[in-house]
Design a protein around this motif. Structure first.
Motif, short mmCIF file in Angstrom:
data_model
loop_
_atom_site.label_atom_id
_atom_site.label_comp_id
_atom_site.label_asym_id
_atom_site.label_seq_id
_atom_site.Cartn_x
_atom_site.Cartn_y
_atom_site.Cartn_z
N VAL A 241 0.90 -1.24 0.12
CA VAL A 241 0.07 0.10 0.03
C VAL A 241 0.95 1.35 0.00
N VAL A 242 1.01 1.83 -1.08
CA VAL A 242 1.59 3.22 -1.21
C VAL A 242 0.64 4.38 -0.66
N PHE A 243 1.02 5.11 0.22
CA PHE A 243 0.02 6.03 0.76
C PHE A 243 0.67 7.54 0.84
N HIS A 244 0.03 8.66 1.13
CA HIS A 244 0.27 9.92 1.18
C HIS A 244 -0.92 10.71 1.75
N THR A 245 -0.43 11.78 2.36
CA THR A 245 -1.60 12.53 2.99
C THR A 245 -0.90 13.93 3.00
N SER A 246 -1.65 14.98 2.27
CA SER A 246 -1.31 16.48 2.52
C SER A 246 0.27 16.43 2.25
N VAL A 247 0.41 15.81 1.19
CA VAL A 247 2.08 16.04 0.63
C VAL A 247 2.25 16.76 -0.88
N LEU A 248 1.41 16.28 -1.79
CA LEU A 248 1.56 16.67 -3.20
C LEU A 248 1.58 18.09 -3.47
N TYR A 249 0.79 18.64 -2.69
CA TYR A 249 0.81 20.15 -2.84
C TYR A 249 2.06 20.78 -2.96
N GLN A 250 3.17 20.24 -2.37
CA GLN A 250 4.48 20.82 -2.38
C GLN A 250 5.26 20.24 -3.48
N VAL A 251 4.49 19.54 -4.52
CA VAL A 251 5.48 18.77 -5.57
C VAL A 251 4.90 19.61 -6.98
N PRO A 252 5.74 20.08 -7.60
CA PRO A 252 5.33 20.95 -8.84
C PRO A 252 4.58 19.77 -9.63
N PRO A 253 3.55 20.52 -10.28
CA PRO A 253 2.41 19.57 -11.16
C PRO A 253 3.15 18.52 -12.18
N PRO A 254 4.31 18.86 -12.94
CA PRO A 254 4.75 18.19 -13.77
C PRO A 254 5.22 16.66 -13.03
N ARG A 255 5.97 16.92 -12.18
CA ARG A 255 6.33 15.81 -11.10
C ARG A 255 4.95 15.28 -10.39
N ARG A 256 4.15 15.79 -9.99
CA ARG A 256 3.16 15.13 -9.49
C ARG A 256 2.29 14.20 -10.34
N ASP A 257 2.20 14.75 -11.55
CA ASP A 257 1.66 13.89 -12.85
C ASP A 257 2.64 12.63 -12.97
N ALA A 258 3.79 12.93 -13.11
CA ALA A 258 4.77 11.77 -13.07
C ALA A 258 4.51 10.64 -12.04
N PHE A 259 4.49 11.16 -10.73
CA PHE A 259 4.21 10.41 -9.53
C PHE A 259 2.87 9.46 -9.67
N VAL A 260 1.85 10.20 -10.05
CA VAL A 260 0.54 9.51 -10.17
C VAL A 260 0.69 8.46 -11.38
N ARG A 261 1.30 8.64 -12.50
CA ARG A 261 1.47 7.64 -13.56
C ARG A 261 2.21 6.23 -12.97
N LEU A 262 3.50 6.77 -12.14
CA LEU A 262 4.28 5.62 -11.66
C LEU A 262 3.43 4.75 -10.51
N VAL A 263 2.67 5.32 -9.69
CA VAL A 263 2.33 4.67 -8.73
C VAL A 263 1.02 3.93 -9.10
N ARG A 264 0.40 4.10 -10.11
CA ARG A 264 -0.64 3.37 -10.80
C ARG A 264 -0.06 2.23 -11.28
N GLU A 265 1.45 2.11 -11.66
CA GLU A 265 1.94 0.99 -12.36
C GLU A 265 2.40 -0.12 -11.46
N LEU A 266 2.47 0.36 -10.04
CA LEU A 266 3.00 -0.56 -8.92
C LEU A 266 2.12 -1.41 -8.64
N PRO A 267 2.40 -2.55 -8.10
CA PRO A 267 1.59 -3.66 -7.54
C PRO A 267 0.98 -3.31 -6.30
N GLY A 268 -0.17 -3.78 -5.94
CA GLY A 268 -0.91 -3.45 -4.71
C GLY A 268 -1.86 -2.33 -4.95
#
Length: 311
Positions: free
Chosen positions: A235-262
């Motif tokens: 289970v990869v989780f996060h809370t009140s974190v991504l607002y500190q991440v620039p939108p392009p990196r945020r989008d890259a993270f979302v693409r990556l985490v969707r590909e992980l198992p679990g």
């Protein structure tokens, strides 16, 4: 938003009804040209109210009187600026486990937890705390987390966690007094209960420290996830974190985490991770959206104090 608008919104949506001190202070900063000019010399991500107020408190400055705050910030700006450029709002509120618990308890057990933006890792121990949803109590931990829950049957158990790890650009150490003092400074002035909670949660973590890895949420996530035991549900989780991440990196993270198992559990503001067709929030104060694998499930208050399940 401009810096002035950011501080005005923080006062009206986040601090109102939660911290009169910060509501008053943020509205004053929003009208203070001297302080706004100083703040605008910082990178946009470093101008946020929680960071400024936390740094001033950590340095021993006043936050209960806007005029005294103004004088302190102007006089001590070099020291304040240095800390704001090097520190981050790593609020590590164990109470957030109360809004995560209904999702975590419903997943196939046991769990391997990986928190992105883990700070000191206090949210990696949902199995070690107890919870109170109205009259319903879950768990046997000494630290009891209260949450007003609406629209869901509270979970009957805490999750079984067999592996816990955190990823952070600057992990904090609960055995380091300086790191703990920074976490304390990030707690809002009136919240004595959260200070007591911090001490109790830090003791839980110090007794069985988690694996905390210094790294980036895109570049280093896959390698850390690969260290999780294969016989547990990741289970990869996060809370009140991504607002500190620039939108392009945020989008890259979302693409990556969707590909992980679990599974992926997100608890972020609706302007940070956007979802279609959200119901109206319970009030005009700031709420996060709790989501599982990209599906929004509930409105959650930022410190875990309330959860409103979608119908």
């Amino acid at each position: 938003m401009t810096t002035a608008e950011t501080y005005a919104e923080f006062g009206s949506r986040e601090a109102r009804g939660v911290s009169p001190t910060y509501e008053r202070l943020s509205q004053a900063v929003a009208r203070d040209d001297d302080l706004l000019t100083l703040l605008d010399g910082l990178p946009p991500a470093k101008r946020q109210p929680n960071l400024l107020f936390g740094v001033v408190r950590w340095l021993g400055g006043p936050v209960d009187d806007p005029a005294a705050f103004h004088d302190y910030v102007v006089t001590h700006w070099p020291a304040i600026e240095t800390q704001m450029r090097t520190r981050a709002t790593q609020t590590n509120e164990a109470g957030r486990c109360a809004v995560l618990l209904p999702v975590l308890a419903a997943l196939p057990q046991p769990l391997a937890l990986l928190e992105v933006g883990a700070s000191a890792g206090l949210c990696l121990y949902p199995d070690r705390y107890a919870y109170r949803y109205g009259d319903h109590r879950v768990g046997s931990g000494e630290l009891v987390l209260d949450c007003a829950a609406d629209g869901l049957a509270p979970p009957a158990r805490v999750p079984q966690v067999v592996w816990r790890a955190g990823l952070d650009l600057n992990p904090l150490d609960v055995t380091d007094p300086d790191d703990v003092s920074w976490l304390d400074a990030l707690i809002w002035p009136e919240h004595a209960h959260r200070r007591a909670r911090l001490r109790a949660a830090a003791a839980v973590a110090a007794a069985d420290p988690p694996l905390l890895v210094r790294g980036d949420l895109v570049d280093d996530l896959s390698a850390l996830a690969a260290r999780a035991p294969t016989d547990a549900t990741l289970v990869v989780f996060h809370t009140s974190v991504l607002y500190q991440v620039p939108p392009p990196r945020r989008d890259a993270f979302v693409r990556l985490v969707r590909e992980l198992p679990g599974h992926w559990v997100a608890n972020e503001g609706p302007a940070v991770l956007r979802y279609d067709g959200l119901p109206d929030p319970p009030s005009d104060v700031l709420h996060n959206v709790l989501a599982l694998d990209g599906k929004p499930l509930a409105w959650a208050r930022g410190h875990g104090q309330a959860l409103t399940w979608f119908g």
